[in-house]
Design an enzyme around this catalytic site. Structure first.
Site, PDB file in Angstrom:
ATOM      1  N   LYS A 135       0.703  -1.112   0.131  1.00  0.00           N
ATOM      2  CA  LYS A 135       0.040  -0.134  -0.055  1.00  0.00           C
ATOM      3  C   LYS A 135       0.866   1.101  -0.075  1.00  0.00           C
ATOM      4  O   LYS A 135       0.521   2.129  -0.692  1.00  0.00           O
ATOM      5  CB  LYS A 135      -0.960  -0.047   1.239  1.00  0.00           C
ATOM      6  N   ASN A 136       1.907   1.310   0.663  1.00  0.00           N
ATOM      7  CA  ASN A 136       2.563   2.721   0.959  1.00  0.00           C
ATOM      8  C   ASN A 136       3.426   2.765  -0.242  1.00  0.00           C
ATOM      9  O   ASN A 136       4.060   4.108  -0.439  1.00  0.00           O
ATOM     10  CB  ASN A 136       3.156   2.729   2.460  1.00  0.00           C
ATOM     11  N   CYS A 190      -4.032   7.958   9.764  1.00  0.00           N
ATOM     12  CA  CYS A 190      -4.319   7.402  11.145  1.00  0.00           C
ATOM     13  C   CYS A 190      -3.617   8.327  12.328  1.00  0.00           C
ATOM     14  O   CYS A 190      -2.718   8.983  11.932  1.00  0.00           O
ATOM     15  CB  CYS A 190      -3.485   6.064  11.307  1.00  0.00           C
ATOM     16  N   ARG A 244       2.404  14.235  13.334  1.00  0.00           N
ATOM     17  CA  ARG A 244       2.491  14.009  11.977  1.00  0.00           C
ATOM     18  C   ARG A 244       2.607  15.457  11.011  1.00  0.00           C
ATOM     19  O   ARG A 244       1.956  15.610  10.066  1.00  0.00           O
ATOM     20  CB  ARG A 244       1.272  13.174  11.379  1.00  0.00           C
ATOM     21  N   ASP A 252       5.201   0.128  12.054  1.00  0.00           N
ATOM     22  CA  ASP A 252       3.629  -0.186  11.487  1.00  0.00           C
ATOM     23  C   ASP A 252       3.678  -1.910  11.987  1.00  0.00           C
ATOM     24  O   ASP A 252       2.658  -2.367  11.728  1.00  0.00           O
ATOM     25  CB  ASP A 252       3.836  -0.371  10.111  1.00  0.00           C
ATOM     26  N   ARG A 261      -8.656   0.082   5.232  1.00  0.00           N
ATOM     27  CA  ARG A 261      -7.773   1.098   4.325  1.00  0.00           C
ATOM     28  C   ARG A 261      -6.540   0.539   4.036  1.00  0.00           C
ATOM     29  O   ARG A 261      -5.875   0.927   2.965  1.00  0.00           O
ATOM     30  CB  ARG A 261      -7.300   2.259   5.392  1.00  0.00           C
TER      31      ARG A 261
HETATM   32  C1  EPZ Z   1       4.885   6.613   6.310  1.00  0.00           C
HETATM   33  O1  EPZ Z   1       4.187   7.770   7.017  1.00  0.00           O
HETATM   34  C2  EPZ Z   1       3.788   5.601   6.419  1.00  0.00           C
HETATM   35  N1  EPZ Z   1       2.653   5.931   5.471  1.00  0.00           N
HETATM   36  C3  EPZ Z   1       3.199   5.061   7.739  1.00  0.00           C
HETATM   37  O2  EPZ Z   1       2.383   3.841   7.556  1.00  0.00           O
HETATM   38  C4  EPZ Z   1       4.516   4.765   8.473  1.00  0.00           C
HETATM   39  O3  EPZ Z   1       4.077   4.375   9.767  1.00  0.00           O
HETATM   40  C5  EPZ Z   1       5.552   5.695   8.699  1.00  0.00           C
HETATM   41  O4  EPZ Z   1       5.975   6.059   7.273  1.00  0.00           O
HETATM   42  C6  EPZ Z   1       6.784   5.293   9.257  1.00  0.00           C
HETATM   43  O5  EPZ Z   1       7.341   4.056   8.570  1.00  0.00           O
HETATM   44  C7  EPZ Z   1       2.716   6.123   4.336  1.00  0.00           C
HETATM   45  O6  EPZ Z   1       3.476   5.606   3.603  1.00  0.00           O
HETATM   46  C8  EPZ Z   1       1.393   6.525   3.634  1.00  0.00           C
HETATM   47  P1  EPZ Z   1       7.229   9.789   8.344  1.00  0.00           P
HETATM   48  P2  EPZ Z   1       4.843   9.123   7.040  1.00  0.00           P
HETATM   49  O7  EPZ Z   1       7.292  10.879   7.456  1.00  0.00           O
HETATM   50  O8  EPZ Z   1       5.596   9.306   5.674  1.00  0.00           O
HETATM   51  C9  EPZ Z   1       8.167  12.842  11.560  1.00  0.00           C
HETATM   52  C10 EPZ Z   1       0.775   2.616   8.056  1.00  0.00           C
HETATM   53  O9  EPZ Z   1       0.264   2.229   9.058  1.00  0.00           O
HETATM   54  N2  EPZ Z   1       7.904  13.882  10.667  1.00  0.00           N
HETATM   55  O10 EPZ Z   1       8.556   8.708   7.960  1.00  0.00           O
HETATM   56  O11 EPZ Z   1       3.864  10.214   7.559  1.00  0.00           O
HETATM   57  C11 EPZ Z   1       6.902  12.416  11.855  1.00  0.00           C
HETATM   58  O12 EPZ Z   1       6.051  12.996  12.823  1.00  0.00           O
HETATM   59  C12 EPZ Z   1       1.089   3.954   8.109  1.00  0.00           C
HETATM   60  O13 EPZ Z   1       0.589   2.245   6.834  1.00  0.00           O
HETATM   61  C13 EPZ Z   1       8.257  15.310  10.789  1.00  0.00           C
HETATM   62  O14 EPZ Z   1       8.567  15.629  11.761  1.00  0.00           O
HETATM   63  O15 EPZ Z   1       5.960   8.907   8.016  1.00  0.00           O
HETATM   64  C14 EPZ Z   1       7.342  10.930  12.541  1.00  0.00           C
HETATM   65  O16 EPZ Z   1       7.637  11.118  14.057  1.00  0.00           O
HETATM   66  C15 EPZ Z   1       0.744   4.855   9.232  1.00  0.00           C
HETATM   67  N3  EPZ Z   1       8.183  16.226   9.850  1.00  0.00           N
HETATM   68  C16 EPZ Z   1       8.572  10.889  11.754  1.00  0.00           C
HETATM   69  O17 EPZ Z   1       9.066  11.996  11.158  1.00  0.00           O
HETATM   70  C17 EPZ Z   1       7.893  15.748   8.479  1.00  0.00           C
HETATM   71  O18 EPZ Z   1       7.888  16.596   7.590  1.00  0.00           O
HETATM   72  C18 EPZ Z   1       8.638   9.777  10.635  1.00  0.00           C
HETATM   73  O19 EPZ Z   1       7.230  10.177   9.736  1.00  0.00           O
HETATM   74  C19 EPZ Z   1       7.596  14.457   8.294  1.00  0.00           C
HETATM   75  C20 EPZ Z   1       8.002  13.429   9.202  1.00  0.00           C
END
Ligand code: EPZ
Length: 449
Positions: A40-41, A135, A140, A323, A415
């Protein structure tokens, strides 16, 4: 869209709204083989990348899950051609896009809508997308995405709930991400593919889905090197061309079935996977006492006795994935001894703990650490899915527990997991998706006999 996905068909008929829940009779070990669908991702980034060409891109192995179908609807709303060739194959053609504003009630609920910002900024130098939902697992922010776009010469502002990015001229840039972010890495990479000159991204996410999106873009004529490492170098090209591409298998869906096998003391062969992507899960399962065999494109998990305790800390890939954290908690809840799980990616990912404790587990959360005192068995209860992966974890708990469990709010689970109940049933799990009290009673009658 010519052919409807299973989900869109049901939504139009008004069947998806209401009290969707899973009802589960636990206690059966899961046994057999299960095939894993597309990631999915990865697919979410890939769909955005595909509309950056003015030629047709055919994508195979797309999972038929809500998040994908919602993004496809949004892409269709932009004017792009979206033709569903079969349940898992879609043809996209971005040559007819006329609308760079992406805003509807569904898209607001999903996170990955932000990939349309990067894709459209790269191609049209302008995009407006609703602030992303997704979610509820933490705050985020998307500051790193916007930092990347701004470094490339774009303005990025939030106006009336929409993120608006705009530029006259998108230029390559040197960008150092302040934290490892899957979303920011993919989003800025998307935009950089059509920017003028070279972009260097440092401190990148290395997840297999980052590599998969880069592979699609390179198949379309992009020049991306280093995806899967800390540093990605992108030489901008003038335009992208059509392609035929297949999405990688979903390592989180695979991991969920591996852990379901372990929790129910089962014997499951999880097929159509890339075992390398699962190494961290495989080694944890072995550490707590499961047998795991690896084949070319399958893994078999056999779990016999009581599992043992462990210490887990979630980390970016190749560390233990956030995840899979709730599913791991179910295994440790049933293991011998005291375990800890430290969540280092999202601050709000222990909301399932209260639900699991309703099933008899002994888990306390202190700060970003869950302390889990293992118990011999869980008991069925009425629980609610707080998010996608936690929802899947509660289903695993229900399959392992004594008695009947109902999991409410399964919209979250739908989802990201295609045919979840159906796949679990094929392994001997007693689980039904029900929408009315009558269906619940019918299930209860059927499992009593
Ligand atoms: C992706 O989310 C996945 N979603 C998530 O999967 C997954 O949990 C996550 O990566 C971590 O592996 C999708 O791919 C659509 P991040 P994403 O940006 O991209 C912080 C699922 O269950 N951050 O890697 O939103 C953030 O708050 C879902 O399938 C900032 O501070 O995650 C977090 O603490 C849920 N500023 C960390 O970085 C930013 O601009 C990692 O987030 C971006 C992120």
């Amino acid at each position: 869209m010519k052919m409807e996905s299973a989900w869109i068909g049901r939504r139009k008929k008004g069947m998806v709204i209401g009290m969707e829940q899973y009802i589960i009779k636990g206690g059966n070990p899961l046994v057999g083989e299960v095939a894993i669908g597309g990631a999915k991702n990865a697919a979410l980034g890939i769909l955005a990348g595909a509309i950056m060409a003015d030629e047709s891109v055919i994508l195979h192995n797309l999972p038929d899950v809500r998040d994908i179908n919602v993004l496809l609807e949004a892409i269709e709303g932009s004017g792009a051609i979206v033709e569903r060739k079969s349940r898992h194959t879609v043809l996209l053609n971005g040559s007819t896009i006329y609308n760079m504003t992406v805003d509807n009630s569904y898209i607001k609920k999903m996170r990955a809508s932000y990939y349309l910002l990067g894709a459209m900024l790269g191609k049209y130098h302008h995009a407006e997308v609703s602030l992303p939902g997704g979610c509820n697992i933490g705050s985020r922010p998307i500051d790193q995405h916007l930092k990347g776009f701004r470094a490339m010469g774009a303005t990025a502002v939030v106006r009336n709930g929409m993120i608006v990015v705009d530029t006259e001229h998108l230029m390559g840039a040197h960008i150092y991400f302040d934290m490892v972010s899957v979303g920011a890495t993919i989003n800025v990479m998307l935009a950089a593919v059509l920017a003028d000159g070279r972009t260097v991204l440092e401190n990148c996410a290395k997840e297999p889905h980052v590599v998969d999106v880069a592979n699609l873009l390179n198949t379309m004529g992009a020049r991306i090197k280093g995806a899967g490492t800390d540093v990605i170098r992108i030489d901008g090209v003038e335009k992208l061309h059509g392609a035929d591409y297949s999405v990688i298998p979903d390592q989180i869906e695979a991991g969920t079935f591996m852990f379901a096998a372990a929790a129910t003391r089962g014997d499951v062969t999880v097929k159509n996977v890339i075992p390398k992507h699962l190494e961290c899960l495989t080694s944890k399962l072995r550490e707590i006492g499961c047998e795991v065999s690896e084949f070319d494109d399958a893994v078999r998990v056999v779990s016999k006795g009581r599992l043992s305790h462990s210490t887990i800390k979630t980390l970016p890939y190749p560390g233990f994935p956030t995840d899979m954290q709730p599913q791991m908690a179910v295994l440790l809840a049933l293991s011998e001894g005291t375990s800890t799980i430290t969540e280092s990616i999202f601050e709000n990912r222990f909301k399932y703990v209260d639900e699991l404790n309703r099933m008899g587990s002994d888990i306390k959360v202190e700060g970003n650490t869950a302390i889990i005192n293992g118990i011999p068995a869980l008991m069925g209860a009425q629980v609610t899915a707080p998010d996608l992966r936690a929802g899947a974890a509660l289903v695993i708990a229900g399959l392992a527990a004594d008695g009947i469990t109902t999991v409410e709010d399964i919209g979250y689970i739908l989802r990201g997991y295609e045919d979840f109940a159906c796949k679990l049933r094929s392994l001997g799990g007693m689980i039904e998706e029900v929408e009315s009290e009558r269906e619940i009673q019918k299930f209860k009658m059927s499992v009593v006999g």
